[in-house]
Design a protein around this motif. Structure first.
Motif, PDB file in Angstrom:
ATOM      1  N   PRO A 131      -1.127  -4.534   2.286  1.00 20.25           N
ATOM      2  CA  PRO A 131      -2.364  -3.834   1.921  1.00 20.25           C
ATOM      3  C   PRO A 131      -2.526  -3.739   0.418  1.00 20.25           C
ATOM      4  O   PRO A 131      -1.547  -3.594  -0.326  1.00 20.25           O
ATOM      5  CB  PRO A 131      -2.199  -2.451   2.561  1.00 20.25           C
ATOM      6  N   GLY A 188      -6.416  -6.824   2.300  1.00 21.34           N
ATOM      7  CA  GLY A 188      -5.040  -7.290   2.324  1.00 21.34           C
ATOM      8  C   GLY A 188      -4.851  -8.589   1.571  1.00 21.34           C
ATOM      9  O   GLY A 188      -5.734  -9.450   1.547  1.00 21.34           O
ATOM     10  N   PRO A 245     -10.414  -1.523   4.218  1.00 19.19           N
ATOM     11  CA  PRO A 245      -9.090  -2.000   3.790  1.00 19.19           C
ATOM     12  C   PRO A 245      -9.098  -3.477   3.422  1.00 19.19           C
ATOM     13  O   PRO A 245      -9.818  -4.283   4.018  1.00 19.19           O
ATOM     14  CB  PRO A 245      -8.213  -1.737   5.019  1.00 19.19           C
ATOM     15  N   ARG A 268      -1.962   1.426  -0.679  1.00 16.19           N
ATOM     16  CA  ARG A 268      -2.305   1.323   0.750  1.00 16.19           C
ATOM     17  C   ARG A 268      -3.279   2.427   1.138  1.00 16.19           C
ATOM     18  O   ARG A 268      -2.999   3.609   0.932  1.00 16.19           O
ATOM     19  CB  ARG A 268      -1.041   1.434   1.607  1.00 16.19           C
ATOM     20  N   ARG A 302       4.221  -0.269   8.379  1.00 13.08           N
ATOM     21  CA  ARG A 302       3.325   0.275   7.357  1.00 13.08           C
ATOM     22  C   ARG A 302       3.718  -0.130   5.946  1.00 13.08           C
ATOM     23  O   ARG A 302       2.945   0.047   5.012  1.00 13.08           O
ATOM     24  CB  ARG A 302       3.247   1.805   7.483  1.00 13.08           C
ATOM     25  N   ASN A 303       4.927  -0.633   5.780  1.00 14.36           N
ATOM     26  CA  ASN A 303       5.325  -1.138   4.468  1.00 14.36           C
ATOM     27  C   ASN A 303       6.317  -2.278   4.651  1.00 14.36           C
ATOM     28  O   ASN A 303       6.821  -2.520   5.753  1.00 14.36           O
ATOM     29  CB  ASN A 303       5.901  -0.022   3.584  1.00 14.36           C
ATOM     30  N   GLU A 341       4.097  -5.036  -3.589  1.00  9.79           N
ATOM     31  CA  GLU A 341       3.712  -3.785  -2.935  1.00  9.79           C
ATOM     32  C   GLU A 341       3.993  -2.590  -3.835  1.00  9.79           C
ATOM     33  O   GLU A 341       3.174  -1.660  -3.928  1.00  9.79           O
ATOM     34  CB  GLU A 341       4.489  -3.653  -1.631  1.00  9.79           C
ATOM     35  N   GLY A 369      -4.924  -1.936   6.859  1.00  6.03           N
ATOM     36  CA  GLY A 369      -4.117  -1.384   5.790  1.00  6.03           C
ATOM     37  C   GLY A 369      -2.644  -1.247   6.111  1.00  6.03           C
ATOM     38  O   GLY A 369      -2.001  -0.278   5.693  1.00  6.03           O
ATOM     39  N   VAL A 370      -2.078  -2.237   6.835  1.00  2.25           N
ATOM     40  CA  VAL A 370      -0.651  -2.215   7.136  1.00  2.25           C
ATOM     41  C   VAL A 370      -0.048  -3.583   6.784  1.00  2.25           C
ATOM     42  O   VAL A 370      -0.699  -4.419   6.162  1.00  2.25           O
ATOM     43  CB  VAL A 370      -0.384  -1.850   8.617  1.00  2.25           C
TER      44      VAL A 370
END
Length: 497
Positions: free
Chosen positions: A430, A441, A439, A473, A219-220, A462, A188-189
């Protein structure tokens, strides 16, 4: 209340610049998270807490003096254990290199440090990065933060797990058959594989072979862009970098904050398998379901894909050549101290002829040219980032997908190496969870050399995903994770064969 270690990198850096967040406070928060959570997942395999705290104190002093601060000033960084960070072990996940201490920083680590980042530790990998499951006989297995019995993928598995659990805001990765994208999707990253040459490598022994590339993980997307902007310096030791940056280092600002992208102008191709990848039904269903929630934002979405004929053969041969060039002597001198993936790759490489290699290179060129024609009528390709939902790490690799046997230990990475073969930029972002509750992607694939545009589109997608609870996410339950038994206590933790 959000802990400092959970802040996005861009936010944390802004607060440091405004003297609202102390680099020492941020570092202590990250170290505290590592100490609390890492036993349950085994992501950080070497630690430099004392030197990191000293560096954080120096960063705070510079902040208080009003010094000019670098774009990553005071941000903790984890480094993948295939990449040198001075004074820390670079073990490659190999028992043969357990005591190998890096005498100097690899080029990208030096650049990130110059930008103000502080290395806090090294992250776990499969032995020599071979395979998509982070486990080895030296440091053991790394567990998925959503279920430690399952894999965090690989080879940048330790980096992805460290990010997902808030141990660090930034981490380095590298990608051959999806080694940045696969763990990003499983945890989830975000993971970005750039166009070859954009990020220089001074350690790749077969520098003209473009299948392996370094990339940022975060993370984003905005955090990944910030990190990437500090990894762009030209390095004459990397011929691809020397060619791409011959006119000078690219404008870091364009990468740090890509311009807004109007999704309504884009012609999107969507695929669940590129016509050949052994995609699990739960993954294909999840991708179609996720795309249905935001696909109307584009000018048009067509279910099609570039012609990937011979993709399996091309990747198998070029991968084997790369491993043969680096690991032949190791496998022959220490057959009892290297794992099955290394042995198999070397044996496969020895079985190919010069004619096989020539054929693979010719087919790769043909495939590349077909992709360029395809991108003449499509702007971007969207696809799942990986072919399966996370499985137990005790399974070295998936031998069967939906009842059908895979062709090799890396065949399940086909969704990723379809792109590796042709060298297009691609970012995994994610998109909530799949039907198994793990998770999920999505891979955003851009035109060759269109790295800034690819990141810009990924950031817009995103934003759309984040607005929907079903596609936002996912975040692991850290309170639950902290109560789980140590990874080291699990049966088979260090088993390999």
């Amino acid at each position: 209340m959000t802990e400092p270690c959970d802040l996005p990198a861009v936010t944390a850096r802004a607060l440091i610049g405004e003297r609202k967040l102390s680099p020492v406070e941020l570092m202590d928060s990250c170290i505290g998270r590592i100490e609390a959570i890492d036993p349950a997942v085994n992501a950080i395999v070497a630690r430099s807490f004392d030197t990191a705290r000293e560096a954080a104190q120096e960063s705070e002093a510079a902040m208080m003096r009003g010094d000019d601060l670098g774009p990553l000033h005071g941000l903790p960084l984890a480094v993948k254990d295939l990449i040198d960070a001075k004074g820390l072990p670079t073990s490659f996940g190999s028992v043969l290199f357990a005591d190998n201490i890096a005498a100097a920083d690899e080029a990208i680590v030096a650049m990130l440090k110059r930008a103000g980042a502080i290395v806090v530790g090294k992250t776990n990998v499969p032995e020599w990065g071979a395979g998509g499951n982070t486990r080895n006989a030296l440091h053991g297995a790394t567990g998925n933060p959503f279920d430690p019995e399952r894999s965090g993928a690989g080879s940048s598995g330790g980096s992805a797990v460290a990010l997902a659990t808030g141990m660090v805001p930034l981490a380095t990765g590298s990608d051959t058959g999806g080694s940045v994208r696969n763990p990003a999707a499983f945890c989830g990253v975000v993971g970005f594989r750039p166009s070859p040459g954009l990020i220089a490598s001074n350690s790749r022994n077969m520098a003209w072979l473009q299948i392996s590339q370094l990339g940022p993980m975060a993370r984003n997307v905005s955090d990944a862009c910030l990190m990437l902007s500090c990894m762009l310096d030209r390095d004459a030791r990397d011929p691809l970098s020397a060619i791409l940056h011959a006119g000078g280092t690219p404008d870091a600002a364009a990468y740090r904050d890509p311009p807004r992208s109007d999704l309504g102008n884009l012609r999107i191709a969507a695929t669940t398998d590129f016509g050949f990848a052994p995609t699990e039904r739960v993954v294909a269903d999840a991708f179609r379901s996720k795309l249905a929630t935001f696909g109307s934002a584009f000018r048009g979405v067509e279910w099609t894909h570039p012609d990937c004929s011979n993709a399996d053969e091309v990747f198998a041969v070029l991968r084997a050549v790369a491993f043969l060039g680096r690991h032949k002597d190791l496998a022959e001198k220490h057959p009892d101290k290297v794992g099955p993936n290394i042995r198999d790759n070397v044996a496969e490489g020895l079985g190919y002829s010069a004619l096989d290699v020539a054929r693979a290179l010719s087919m790769q060129t043909e495939m590349y040219r077909r992709w360029q024609s395809f991108f003449g009528v499509h702007d971007f390709v969207l696809a799942p980032a990986i072919t399966i939902s996370p499985r137990p790490w005790s399974e070295l690799y998936p031998a069967v997908i939906d009842g059908k046997p895979t062709k090799s230990y890396f065949h399940w990475l086909a969704m990723a190496y379809a792109v590796t073969n042709v060298g297009h930029p691609t970012v995994a972002i994610p998109a909530g969870r799949d039907g198994a509750g793990m998770p999920f992607g999505i891979q955003v694939i851009g035109p060759r050399g269109g790295d800034v545009a690819t990141l810009a589109v990924a950031r817009e997608i995103e934003t759309l995903l984040a607005a929907n609870p079903d596609t936002a996410r996912p975040v692991p339950d850290l309170a639950w994770l902290g109560r789980q038994p140590p990874m080291s206590s699990r049966p088979g933790f260090r088993d390999f064969d």
